[in-house]
Design an enzyme around this catalytic site. Sequence first.
Site, PDB file in Angstrom:
ATOM      1  N   TYR A 156       0.843  -1.208   0.000  1.00 38.38           N
ATOM      2  CA  TYR A 156       0.000   0.000   0.000  1.00 38.38           C
ATOM      3  C   TYR A 156       0.879   1.260   0.000  1.00 38.38           C
ATOM      4  O   TYR A 156       0.535   2.284  -0.587  1.00 38.38           O
ATOM      5  CB  TYR A 156      -0.983  -0.030   1.168  1.00 38.38           C
ATOM      6  CG  TYR A 156      -2.177   0.887   0.983  1.00 38.38           C
ATOM      7  CD1 TYR A 156      -3.023   0.767  -0.107  1.00 38.38           C
ATOM      8  CD2 TYR A 156      -2.452   1.889   1.919  1.00 38.38           C
ATOM      9  CE1 TYR A 156      -4.113   1.602  -0.274  1.00 38.38           C
ATOM     10  CE2 TYR A 156      -3.544   2.727   1.772  1.00 38.38           C
ATOM     11  CZ  TYR A 156      -4.365   2.580   0.672  1.00 38.38           C
ATOM     12  OH  TYR A 156      -5.442   3.423   0.512  1.00 38.38           O
ATOM     13  N   LYS A 216      -3.071   8.493   2.842  1.00 37.43           N
ATOM     14  CA  LYS A 216      -4.310   8.330   3.624  1.00 37.43           C
ATOM     15  C   LYS A 216      -4.118   8.848   5.053  1.00 37.43           C
ATOM     16  O   LYS A 216      -5.064   9.390   5.650  1.00 37.43           O
ATOM     17  CB  LYS A 216      -4.763   6.867   3.645  1.00 37.43           C
ATOM     18  CG  LYS A 216      -5.307   6.349   2.319  1.00 37.43           C
ATOM     19  CD  LYS A 216      -6.547   7.114   1.807  1.00 37.43           C
ATOM     20  CE  LYS A 216      -7.233   6.374   0.663  1.00 37.43           C
ATOM     21  NZ  LYS A 216      -8.306   7.186   0.026  1.00 37.43           N
TER      22      LYS A 216
HETATM   23  O1  0WE Z   1      -6.887   3.062  -1.692  1.00 40.30           O
HETATM   24  C1  0WE Z   1      -6.972   2.068  -2.371  1.00 40.30           C
HETATM   25  C2  0WE Z   1      -6.604   2.089  -3.845  1.00 40.30           C
HETATM   26  C3  0WE Z   1      -5.848   3.308  -4.208  1.00 40.30           C
HETATM   27  C4  0WE Z   1      -5.212   3.350  -5.574  1.00 40.30           C
HETATM   28  C5  0WE Z   1      -5.297   2.361  -6.533  1.00 40.30           C
HETATM   29  C6  0WE Z   1      -4.664   2.540  -7.766  1.00 40.30           C
HETATM   30  C7  0WE Z   1      -4.668   1.499  -8.836  1.00 40.30           C
HETATM   31  C8  0WE Z   1      -4.517   2.109 -10.216  1.00 40.30           C
HETATM   32  C9  0WE Z   1      -4.497   4.477  -5.842  1.00 40.30           C
HETATM   33  N1  0WE Z   1      -3.872   4.671  -7.019  1.00 40.30           N
HETATM   34  C10 0WE Z   1      -3.958   3.731  -7.973  1.00 40.30           C
HETATM   35  N2  0WE Z   1      -3.315   3.974  -9.145  1.00 40.30           N
HETATM   36  C11 0WE Z   1      -3.516   3.225 -10.254  1.00 40.30           C
HETATM   37  O2  0WE Z   1      -2.892   3.459 -11.295  1.00 40.30           O
HETATM   38  N3  0WE Z   1      -7.369   0.908  -1.761  1.00 40.30           N
HETATM   39  C12 0WE Z   1      -7.717   0.891  -0.368  1.00 40.30           C
HETATM   40  C13 0WE Z   1      -7.413  -0.377  -2.473  1.00 40.30           C
HETATM   41  C14 0WE Z   1      -6.109  -1.061  -2.248  1.00 40.30           C
HETATM   42  O3  0WE Z   1      -5.020  -0.690  -2.938  1.00 40.30           O
HETATM   43  C15 0WE Z   1      -3.975  -1.461  -2.480  1.00 40.30           C
HETATM   44  C16 0WE Z   1      -4.416  -2.316  -1.461  1.00 40.30           C
HETATM   45  C17 0WE Z   1      -5.790  -2.052  -1.293  1.00 40.30           C
HETATM   46  C18 0WE Z   1      -6.701  -2.691  -0.315  1.00 40.30           C
HETATM   47  C19 0WE Z   1      -2.635  -1.463  -2.873  1.00 40.30           C
HETATM   48  C20 0WE Z   1      -1.758  -2.348  -2.252  1.00 40.30           C
HETATM   49  C21 0WE Z   1      -2.200  -3.180  -1.250  1.00 40.30           C
HETATM   50  C22 0WE Z   1      -3.529  -3.172  -0.830  1.00 40.30           C
END
Ligand code: 0WE
Length: 260
Positions: free
Chosen positions: A155, A162
Amino acid sequence: MGLLTGKKALIVGVANDHSIAWGIAQALHREGAELGFTYLGEQLERRVRPLAEKVDSSLIVPCDLGSDDEIAAAMDQVRDKFGQLDILVHSAAFAKTDELRGSYLNTSREGFRLALDISAYSLTALIKAADPIFSANASVLTMTYHGSQQVVPNYNVQGVAKAALEASVRYLAADLGPRGIRVNAISAGPIRTLAASAISGIRDMIKAQEEITPLRRKVTIDDVGNTAVWLCSDLGSGVTGQIVYVDAGGSIMAVALPNS
Ligand code: 0WE
């Protein structure tokens, strides 16, 4: 009468019908709110427009959260259509995918700046622009994730962003509280959204949740939507500056073992 009848809401962050913002939009619509939507780019406009129509919305405006000019132009349109704004929902984040895998140490200066700009500062920027049209008891809601508090592998910089977003919620709540305006965040358990589907291993994380959370199930966008109704309605009138967990209890477990 719905819990949100007569309230006007702007929803930022619908990409498709799996989006958390869409779960929130449907729940707010069910409770009688009038909705407006923003979208990023023409590709997403084609996705958002039909969804907006499903919830009887006719306010659909472009908004790149990285641009103060676009945010100002979007809020101008909200003012022209709604007059006042009662509810602002911010459900957007961005980090470079190559910084959402491997070591946090690999974070670049530009990647850090981008993640914090789009994922954290954008809430402050939106509130600044909406400030003149907020109604007397307006409510602002953003989305966060427990990777801000404890290490979730991969993450990385998004967790740091966050953490900044959650701190912003408290400072914004303190600034706006004297005018009766509330600012809160929902910290959702992992959900398979468009953003999450770009993350390798997310399916296994979500599957594990079904076995290790106290509720023994995954979190849905409807779960999030229903909590959003509470926080954005007068039922949440005494709640501000809070991070409310909608995670099937996952974050209370110090040791999580499947099948126990
Ligand atoms: O906050 C998130 C996702 C945030 C996110 C996702 C992406 C994918 C595509 C931010 N930026 C991007 N950029 C991109 O190009 N989550 C809580 C979902 C999430 O994301 C992770 C998680 C979880 C759960 C990433 C790594 C590990 C766990």
